[in-house]
Design an enzyme around this catalytic site. Sequence first.
Site, PDB file in Angstrom:
ATOM      1  N   HIS A 353      -0.574 -24.277 -58.732  1.00 32.18           N
ATOM      2  CA  HIS A 353       0.547 -25.219 -58.816  1.00 32.18           C
ATOM      3  C   HIS A 353       0.198 -26.540 -59.488  1.00 32.18           C
ATOM      4  CE1 HIS A 353       3.285 -22.987 -56.065  1.00 32.18           C
ATOM      5  NE2 HIS A 353       2.147 -22.545 -55.576  1.00 32.18           N
ATOM      6  N   LYS A 544      11.952 -37.204 -55.582  1.00 35.99           N
ATOM      7  CA  LYS A 544      10.740 -36.381 -55.587  1.00 35.99           C
ATOM      8  C   LYS A 544       9.639 -37.215 -54.968  1.00 35.99           C
ATOM      9  CE  LYS A 544      11.163 -36.081 -60.164  1.00 35.99           C
ATOM     10  NZ  LYS A 544      10.927 -34.703 -60.581  1.00 35.99           N
ATOM     11  N   ARG A 545       8.495 -36.611 -54.657  1.00 31.35           N
ATOM     12  CA  ARG A 545       7.374 -37.402 -54.158  1.00 31.35           C
ATOM     13  C   ARG A 545       7.078 -38.532 -55.154  1.00 31.35           C
ATOM     14  NH1 ARG A 545       4.657 -35.697 -49.277  1.00 31.35           N
ATOM     15  NH2 ARG A 545       3.121 -37.255 -49.887  1.00 31.35           N
ATOM     16  N   LYS A 550       4.662 -38.724 -62.112  1.00 31.90           N
ATOM     17  CA  LYS A 550       6.112 -38.465 -62.144  1.00 31.90           C
ATOM     18  C   LYS A 550       6.888 -39.663 -62.720  1.00 31.90           C
ATOM     19  CE  LYS A 550       5.829 -35.396 -58.063  1.00 31.90           C
ATOM     20  NZ  LYS A 550       6.357 -34.083 -58.502  1.00 31.90           N
ATOM     21  N   THR A 652      10.964 -28.278 -59.306  1.00 36.05           N
ATOM     22  CA  THR A 652      12.019 -27.412 -58.777  1.00 36.05           C
ATOM     23  C   THR A 652      13.270 -28.246 -58.509  1.00 36.05           C
ATOM     24  OG1 THR A 652      10.898 -27.644 -56.649  1.00 36.05           O
ATOM     25  CG2 THR A 652      10.646 -25.545 -57.792  1.00 36.05           C
ATOM     26  N   LYS A 656      17.449 -27.691 -59.099  1.00 39.61           N
ATOM     27  CA  LYS A 656      18.510 -27.939 -58.106  1.00 39.61           C
ATOM     28  C   LYS A 656      19.591 -28.844 -58.698  1.00 39.61           C
ATOM     29  CE  LYS A 656      14.933 -27.260 -54.707  1.00 39.61           C
ATOM     30  NZ  LYS A 656      13.838 -27.910 -53.957  1.00 39.61           N
TER      31      LYS A 656
HETATM   32  C1  475 Z   1       4.038 -29.069 -58.357  1.00 40.29           C
HETATM   33  N1  475 Z   1       1.342 -29.828 -53.166  1.00 40.29           N
HETATM   34  C2  475 Z   1       5.437 -28.866 -58.933  1.00 40.29           C
HETATM   35  C3  475 Z   1       5.741 -27.100 -57.181  1.00 40.29           C
HETATM   36  O1  475 Z   1       5.342 -24.822 -57.719  1.00 40.29           O
HETATM   37  C4  475 Z   1       5.879 -27.422 -58.657  1.00 40.29           C
HETATM   38  C5  475 Z   1      -1.083 -30.076 -52.890  1.00 40.29           C
HETATM   39  C6  475 Z   1      -2.133 -30.249 -52.020  1.00 40.29           C
HETATM   40  C7  475 Z   1      -1.897 -30.337 -50.684  1.00 40.29           C
HETATM   41  C8  475 Z   1      -0.607 -30.261 -50.239  1.00 40.29           C
HETATM   42  N2  475 Z   1       0.425 -30.100 -51.091  1.00 40.29           N
HETATM   43  C9  475 Z   1       0.206 -29.993 -52.388  1.00 40.29           C
HETATM   44  C10 475 Z   1       1.388 -29.492 -54.451  1.00 40.29           C
HETATM   45  O2  475 Z   1       0.423 -29.328 -55.123  1.00 40.29           O
HETATM   46  C11 475 Z   1       2.730 -29.327 -55.013  1.00 40.29           C
HETATM   47  O3  475 Z   1       3.726 -29.521 -54.333  1.00 40.29           O
HETATM   48  N3  475 Z   1       2.793 -28.937 -56.278  1.00 40.29           N
HETATM   49  C12 475 Z   1       4.076 -28.711 -56.895  1.00 40.29           C
HETATM   50  O4  475 Z   1       4.428 -27.352 -56.747  1.00 40.29           O
HETATM   51  C13 475 Z   1       6.064 -25.660 -56.878  1.00 40.29           C
HETATM   52  O5  475 Z   1       7.213 -27.262 -59.013  1.00 40.29           O
HETATM   53  O6  475 Z   1       5.433 -29.105 -60.301  1.00 40.29           O
HETATM   54  O7  475 Z   1       3.665 -30.423 -58.525  1.00 40.29           O
END
Ligand code: 475
Length: 809
Positions: A353, A544-545, A550, A652, A656
């Site tokens: 991700h 978003k976060r 971002k 995502t 939405k």
């Molecule tokens: C991406 N979270 C988005 C989304 O694929 C993408 C990392 C470490 C510990 C806890 N949480 C995380 C992420 O890495 C995360 O949310 N990544 C996101 O995944 C689904 O659409 O671009 O930044």
Amino acid sequence: MQAAALKQAVIDHLHYSIGHPPVAMTLHDYYYALALAVRDRMQHRWLNTIQTNFDLKRKIVCYLSAEFLMGPHLGNNLLNLGIEQEARTALAELGQDLDSVLECEEEPGLGNGGLGRLAACYLDSLATLQRPAVGFGIRYEFGIFDQEIHDGWQTEITDKWLRYGNPWEIAKPEVACYVNWGGHTEHYRDEAGSDRVRWVPYRVVKGTAFDTPIQGYGVNNCNTLRLWSAEAVESFDFQAFNTGDYYQAVEDKVVSETVTKVLYPNDEPQIGKHLRLGQQYFFVSCSLQNLLHILELADVPVENFAERYAVQLNDTHPSIGVAELMRLLVDERRLGWDKAWAITVQTFGYTNHTLLPEALETWPLPMFQTLLPRHLEIIYEINRRFLDEVRARFPRDEARVARMSLIGEAGEKCIRMAHLAAVGSHAINGVAALHSDLLKASVLKDFYEMWPERFSNKTNGVTPRRFLALANPGLRALLNETLGGQWPVEVGWLHELEAKAGDAAFRSKWRAIKEANKKRLADYIRAHTDIELDPTWLFDIQVKRIHEYKRQHLNVLHIVTLYRRLKENPGLKIPPRAFIFGGKAAPGYFMAKRIIKLINAVAETINADPDVNTRMKVAFVPNFNVQNAQLIYPAADLSEQISTAGKEASGTGNMKFMLNGALTIGTLDGANVEIREEVGAENFFLFGLTAEEVERIKRERYHPTDYIASNPELRAVLELINSGYFSRGDAEVFRSVVDNLTFSDPFLVLADYAAYIACQEQVNVAWQDKEKWTRMSILNTACSGKFSSDRAIREYCDEIWNVQPVTVK
Ligand code: 475
């Protein structure tokens, strides 16, 4: 009939399950009683699904994720069961309003953001597409913190989501697993003369299951979300108690229960956090032990593990599963190494991700060894065999061997979890086309050269049930009327709206729905911030976060630019806009917290300035979560997707917004690329550097000061922020933000500034032609079908998991 039965069920639960006399009855009691009544209505489907999967011995998807950001269950379950109207009637007859009751639900916020919410959307699609599936995760006692804003700053409030009970879960204390920690290993020879290893742990923690039903839309299939909760092993207490070490006994209980206490509120890895590795190992071990146990119940030989289970690793957080499955097969089931390894690789798939190097998970070797001594030995053996393979494929290339090793040797030795996941999985995927390509060209390049056949793309998707049908009832009604009731599962039909975009009467209905949604959001924002927004204005939203990549601060630079222009030129003709933000910052992320303060400071100044506040306003919606997201997405005219190209894996939220008819202003990043492809370039506001240009500029050394020097307006904007103008004269608060942009700007905010401002002017021009804008809005919804999580899940099932639908009676 259904309504009458539901009403009686609510009455019964109020009486028997909750037991408050009428005088003490609260709205929450009605919520709880209705939730229990709805759960009862899923119960036979749930049990039938489990029994059917067991009887038919079908392959099951096991989605391993440290996070599931489910959002409120009640509304979604009513929708998926098709009994919303009945529930409304039943409650009305009891003198209650369904919408008020729905608001009582404390959402299970067991995730940080995109990754956790993606897992939740995928569970919805798996059930709806009738695929046997279990989501395995952690039952955090405290989920993601609640965000409050005080004097513009974020404060974090503990999320006590279980305070008033959770009507959706069923505790399964008899489904228990024992998980080892620490200690040492002993190598010995068994009766048959084979070399064996026994792990003598320092501590054992018990995991018990809590199951939540995941009801598919319009089908009988009801899958399971199984979350593990940690507790002490009772026998340990007794032992210590008997030997008189009462303190030791209590401490053991406390330490054990700590494992699943709290979600780490960071969407980047917690390197070196012992407890975080403990959480990961805990839920993965429980899940894999559980799978082996079920196989045994079904009388299936362990050799057939991979034919029965497709286990997906949602990022590297569960990737310790590769070593754990090897341990369970080799040490506990006494399979030979090669056999066990073949099963392991056949079983696992790995979804990446992120490309951000700082987000790639590694564990310091000494810490890893202390917690998981046996797994370290297993990882060494996996690595030894793997590096032999690398050497055979790429002779005399020791640099490659060092790059690919599961052990990082630069500086402090560490375990590279992405490498473990890649070596132990037969399928590796990114989450958008661009991201999957960059993955193959950057962080997993060597692995791609080794095993190109393992790589594929699976562009993310979101569930149109929750994020359109449930979140946007006005649009749902119009779509039902226009397309028939099947669109939530046949999103391809949305394309029929393209013809409707030319129909003026349809456009005016479309606009009325959007304006009602904007009014609904304005009401919510007024209630939570005292800021008054006009629903006829352009609603420009970024939720978003909060992250530098971002680029919420790029959005702020645009706002301040406009503000200055209006102050200097009061007669300036621009359409009025509401700038709306929302998102949490990791509690330890200094810059993200400053950005929240900056947004709120700019909001306070602008909203109070009569020279401009009839044409622009700014609002920060506190505590962005799934519940208020359902109010926010449907109210957007403009969706801000402005990350530095190459940094957002997919996004995502972008999907939405599109689903709900927002137009996107965005860079060529993540799934924006595909959104633009689907809707057509003429219906998308594109700006900014490409991923390639970003890389080139960084390679050739980027100088943000050049951009300031050549752009007086940018310089003035930064100076205004730095002067204390938005912070009641305090010229210190935002120095770090401005200095960072001026002297470092790691995400090229200033390099994209001019293009962004120009693109926003295009937005203004387009907005002024109402009919044209509405046409573009309709086309966005019409072309959003690709971004349904059903499409994504079909691809995973067909191309990675090989899991077929099962009809449940
Ligand atoms: C991406 N979270 C988005 C989304 O694929 C993408 C990392 C470490 C510990 C806890 N949480 C995380 C992420 O890495 C995360 O949310 N990544 C996101 O995944 C689904 O659409 O671009 O930044």
